[in-house]
Design a protein around this motif. Structure first.
Motif, PDB file in Angstrom:
ATOM      1  N   MET A 169       0.800  -1.285  -0.061  1.00 34.26           N
ATOM      2  CA  MET A 169       0.269   0.002   0.096  1.00 34.26           C
ATOM      3  C   MET A 169       1.056   1.231   0.107  1.00 34.26           C
ATOM      4  O   MET A 169       0.613   2.176  -0.898  1.00 34.26           O
ATOM      5  CB  MET A 169      -1.044   0.082   1.159  1.00 34.26           C
ATOM      6  CG  MET A 169      -2.023  -1.019   1.180  1.00 34.26           C
ATOM      7  SD  MET A 169      -2.949  -0.909  -0.265  1.00 34.26           S
ATOM      8  CE  MET A 169      -4.215   0.376   0.328  1.00 34.26           C
ATOM      9  N   VAL A 170       1.842   1.115   0.939  1.00 32.61           N
ATOM     10  CA  VAL A 170       2.760   2.554   1.103  1.00 32.61           C
ATOM     11  C   VAL A 170       3.491   2.742  -0.222  1.00 32.61           C
ATOM     12  O   VAL A 170       3.487   3.813  -0.899  1.00 32.61           O
ATOM     13  CB  VAL A 170       3.625   2.349   2.128  1.00 32.61           C
ATOM     14  CG1 VAL A 170       4.975   3.484   2.199  1.00 32.61           C
ATOM     15  CG2 VAL A 170       2.922   2.284   3.526  1.00 32.61           C
ATOM     16  N   SER A 171       3.776   1.634  -0.896  1.00 35.58           N
ATOM     17  CA  SER A 171       4.742   2.062  -2.065  1.00 35.58           C
ATOM     18  C   SER A 171       3.820   2.304  -3.238  1.00 35.58           C
ATOM     19  O   SER A 171       4.377   3.159  -4.124  1.00 35.58           O
ATOM     20  CB  SER A 171       5.602   0.633  -2.581  1.00 35.58           C
ATOM     21  OG  SER A 171       4.627  -0.304  -2.743  1.00 35.58           O
ATOM     22  N   ILE A 172       2.646   1.683  -3.303  1.00 35.58           N
ATOM     23  CA  ILE A 172       1.663   2.287  -4.215  1.00 35.58           C
ATOM     24  C   ILE A 172       1.462   3.683  -4.159  1.00 35.58           C
ATOM     25  O   ILE A 172       1.596   4.490  -5.177  1.00 35.58           O
ATOM     26  CB  ILE A 172       0.179   1.622  -4.426  1.00 35.58           C
ATOM     27  CG1 ILE A 172       0.366   0.088  -4.875  1.00 35.58           C
ATOM     28  CG2 ILE A 172      -0.865   2.312  -5.182  1.00 35.58           C
ATOM     29  CD1 ILE A 172      -0.671  -0.837  -4.607  1.00 35.58           C
ATOM     30  N   PHE A 173       1.077   4.322  -2.954  1.00 32.35           N
ATOM     31  CA  PHE A 173       0.842   5.805  -2.719  1.00 32.35           C
ATOM     32  C   PHE A 173       2.021   6.634  -2.959  1.00 32.35           C
ATOM     33  O   PHE A 173       1.859   7.513  -3.451  1.00 32.35           O
ATOM     34  CB  PHE A 173       0.390   5.805  -1.018  1.00 32.35           C
ATOM     35  CG  PHE A 173      -1.124   5.755  -1.037  1.00 32.35           C
ATOM     36  CD1 PHE A 173      -2.104   6.400  -1.564  1.00 32.35           C
ATOM     37  CD2 PHE A 173      -1.547   4.550  -0.447  1.00 32.35           C
ATOM     38  CE1 PHE A 173      -3.295   6.480  -1.380  1.00 32.35           C
ATOM     39  CE2 PHE A 173      -2.903   4.349  -0.139  1.00 32.35           C
ATOM     40  CZ  PHE A 173      -3.670   5.311  -0.767  1.00 32.35           C
ATOM     41  N   LEU A 189       4.445  10.390  -6.513  1.00 31.38           N
ATOM     42  CA  LEU A 189       5.338  10.778  -7.572  1.00 31.38           C
ATOM     43  C   LEU A 189       5.364  10.892  -8.761  1.00 31.38           C
ATOM     44  O   LEU A 189       5.498  12.045  -9.420  1.00 31.38           O
ATOM     45  CB  LEU A 189       6.602   9.617  -7.431  1.00 31.38           C
ATOM     46  CG  LEU A 189       7.738   9.919  -6.322  1.00 31.38           C
ATOM     47  CD1 LEU A 189       8.601   8.674  -6.571  1.00 31.38           C
ATOM     48  CD2 LEU A 189       8.656  11.078  -6.521  1.00 31.38           C
ATOM     49  N   LEU A 190       4.288  10.057  -9.226  1.00 32.08           N
ATOM     50  CA  LEU A 190       3.910  10.461 -10.782  1.00 32.08           C
ATOM     51  C   LEU A 190       3.012  11.634 -10.908  1.00 32.08           C
ATOM     52  O   LEU A 190       3.309  12.524 -11.720  1.00 32.08           O
ATOM     53  CB  LEU A 190       2.754   9.224 -11.276  1.00 32.08           C
ATOM     54  CG  LEU A 190       3.505   8.156 -11.783  1.00 32.08           C
ATOM     55  CD1 LEU A 190       2.417   6.830 -11.937  1.00 32.08           C
ATOM     56  CD2 LEU A 190       4.008   8.649 -13.183  1.00 32.08           C
ATOM     57  N   VAL A 191       2.189  11.948  -9.857  1.00 34.19           N
ATOM     58  CA  VAL A 191       1.548  13.411  -9.982  1.00 34.19           C
ATOM     59  C   VAL A 191       2.524  14.325  -9.829  1.00 34.19           C
ATOM     60  O   VAL A 191       2.302  15.332 -10.622  1.00 34.19           O
ATOM     61  CB  VAL A 191       0.300  13.438  -8.727  1.00 34.19           C
ATOM     62  CG1 VAL A 191      -0.354  14.872  -8.800  1.00 34.19           C
ATOM     63  CG2 VAL A 191      -0.638  12.326  -9.025  1.00 34.19           C
ATOM     64  N   PHE A 192       3.327  14.383  -9.126  1.00 37.16           N
ATOM     65  CA  PHE A 192       4.280  15.359  -8.784  1.00 37.16           C
ATOM     66  C   PHE A 192       5.246  15.671 -10.229  1.00 37.16           C
ATOM     67  O   PHE A 192       5.178  16.961 -10.767  1.00 37.16           O
ATOM     68  CB  PHE A 192       5.320  15.035  -7.886  1.00 37.16           C
ATOM     69  CG  PHE A 192       6.365  16.216  -7.656  1.00 37.16           C
ATOM     70  CD1 PHE A 192       7.745  15.926  -8.083  1.00 37.16           C
ATOM     71  CD2 PHE A 192       6.104  17.386  -7.081  1.00 37.16           C
ATOM     72  CE1 PHE A 192       8.443  16.789  -7.769  1.00 37.16           C
ATOM     73  CE2 PHE A 192       7.042  18.234  -6.722  1.00 37.16           C
ATOM     74  CZ  PHE A 192       8.456  17.808  -7.145  1.00 37.16           C
TER      75      PHE A 192
END
Ligand SMILES: *[C@@H]1O[C@H](CO)[C@@H](O)[C@H](O)[C@H]1NC(C)=O
Ligand SMILES: *[C@@H]1O[C@H](CO)[C@@H](O)[C@H](O)[C@H]1NC(C)=O
Ligand SMILES: *[C@@H]1O[C@H](CO)[C@@H](O)[C@H](O)[C@H]1NC(C)=O
Ligand SMILES: *[C@@H]1O[C@H](CO)[C@@H](O)[C@H](O)[C@H]1NC(C)=O
Ligand SMILES: *[C@@H]1O[C@H](CO)[C@@H](O)[C@H](O)[C@H]1NC(C)=O
Ligand SMILES: *[C@@H]1O[C@H](CO)[C@@H](O)[C@H](O)[C@H]1NC(C)=O
Ligand SMILES: *[C@@H]1O[C@H](CO)[C@@H](O)[C@H](O)[C@H]1NC(C)=O
Ligand SMILES: *[C@@H]1O[C@H](CO)[C@@H](O)[C@H](O)[C@H]1NC(C)=O
Length: 264
Positions: free
Chosen positions: A13-17, A22-25
């Protein structure tokens, strides 16, 4: 105690978030860079903070990118000048024709583009007979074959004129005809020491433009500097007194941006 399954679940879960964040950023950074490139590269102003001299002409600078292979570009370019707070256009040029039916009456017969230079990317506006109400934020919007964009030009309006300097007996007098806002006057000797024994009088006319007369008692021959300045303009006049004549020359400098304009 958390089971191994639970630990793996939470790690996932943590790595997905983190990855999503990061992608959004990265996406938002690349989009904002691209967005600012469009408005800065296609359309730009080489003088974003011009100062107009009351009653004279001023050029609001705006240029857009063209390529030399753009034949008959003028018939494919649209240029609109707007002023912030005014609903009607300052000037409109649409694909080769001037469109002044919707022009703000305030700017009637006082504006024009450099039509010969539009083909080379010049969208600058000539504004004639500048008055105080002309100060404000202008927007130059260009739609050209290579893209469209907007440049912002902040016009400030002042009145300024070079003083004439004359020596009569031991009194060096500077007379300047037109200053607005009301300036202050400083005299310096050749060592750049401020001379405080000067007298300055202001005479304002009906619209508030000041004529000024400033006198300094001089004790010796040599160079004297008279500085006239307000919030926008600074005139530095160097007077050279020899035993048979007094000569002077003036240079102007202009205050740059008063405050950065935040663009969203
Ligand atoms: C546009 O052309 C005018 C007239 O030749 C010139 O004064 C002005 O500097 C030009 N502006 C730009 C941005 O090229
Ligand atoms: C200048 O000096 C002369 C003689 O020294 C004097 O007659 C004249 O009144 C003076 N002029 C002024 C404007 O003070
Ligand atoms: C300027 O400074 C020099 C040395 O400090 C002095 O000799 C000279 O008299 C000064 N000149 C003036 C106009 O005050
Ligand atoms: C003018 O300058 C003199 C010395 O240069 C100083 O003593 C005097 O206080 C100054 N006057 C003012 C009003 O600043
Ligand atoms: C002109 O000067 C007078 C006195 O110096 C002042 O009261 C008045 O407000 C000034 N008028 C303008 C338009 O600045
Ligand atoms: C006055 O200024 C001019 C120009 O800066 C300079 O060439 C000249 O030597 C100066 N004269 C004196 C007496 O300082
Ligand atoms: C003169 O005016 C300028 C600009 O408004 C200001 O920065 C400066 O401090 C003033 N100088 C004096 C001696 O009042
Ligand atoms: C002042 O004197 C200089 C040299 O002594 C001379 O070149 C100049 O022409 C004179 N100027 C005037 C106005 O008489």
């Amino acid at each position: 105690m958390a089971s191994l399954g639970q630990i793996i679940f939470w790690c996932l879960m943590v790595s997905i978030f983190v990855t999503a964040g990061l992608l959004v950023f990265i996406l938002s950074v690349s989009f904002s860079v691209k967005g600012s490139q469009v408005s800065q590269d296609i359309v730009d102003s080489s003088d974003k903070w011009p100062i107009g001299n009351l009653g004279e002409d001023v050029i609001l600078s705006c240029r857009f990118r063209t390529s030399t292979s753009d034949m008959e570009l003028t018939s494919r370019v649209s240029i609109i000048w707007n002023m912030e707070g005014r609903s009607e256009v300052v000037y409109e040029y649409d694909k080769g024709t001037v469109q002044l039916t919707g022009q703000d009456p305030r700017f009637k017969k006082r504006t024009l583009l450099f039509s010969d230079a539009i083909g080379s990317g010049n969208a600058s506006l000539l504004l004639r007979n500048v008055n105080l109400r002309d100060s404000g934020v202008y927007q130059c919007s260009v739609t050209a074959p290579r893209g469209s964009g907007t440049a912002i030009v902040n016009l400030r309006v002042a009145a300024y004129s070079a003083p004439t300097l004359e020596l009569m007996n031991t009194t060096l007098t500077a007379v300047a005809a037109r200053w607005f806002p009301k300036p202050n006057v400083t005299w310096l000797n050749a060592n750049d020491t401020v001379l405080n024994k000067s007298i300055t009088s202001f005479f304002n006319d009906s619209i508030g433009i000041n004529k000024l007369i400033s006198s300094l008692q001089v004790t010796q021959l040599g160079n004297y500097t008279c500085i006239i300045q307000n919030q926008l303009v600074k005139a530095v006049s160097l007077a050279t007194i020899t035993d048979n004549e007094t000569s002077s020359r003036t240079s102007f400098s202009f205050v740059a941006a008063v405050a950065p304009r935040v663009l969203l």
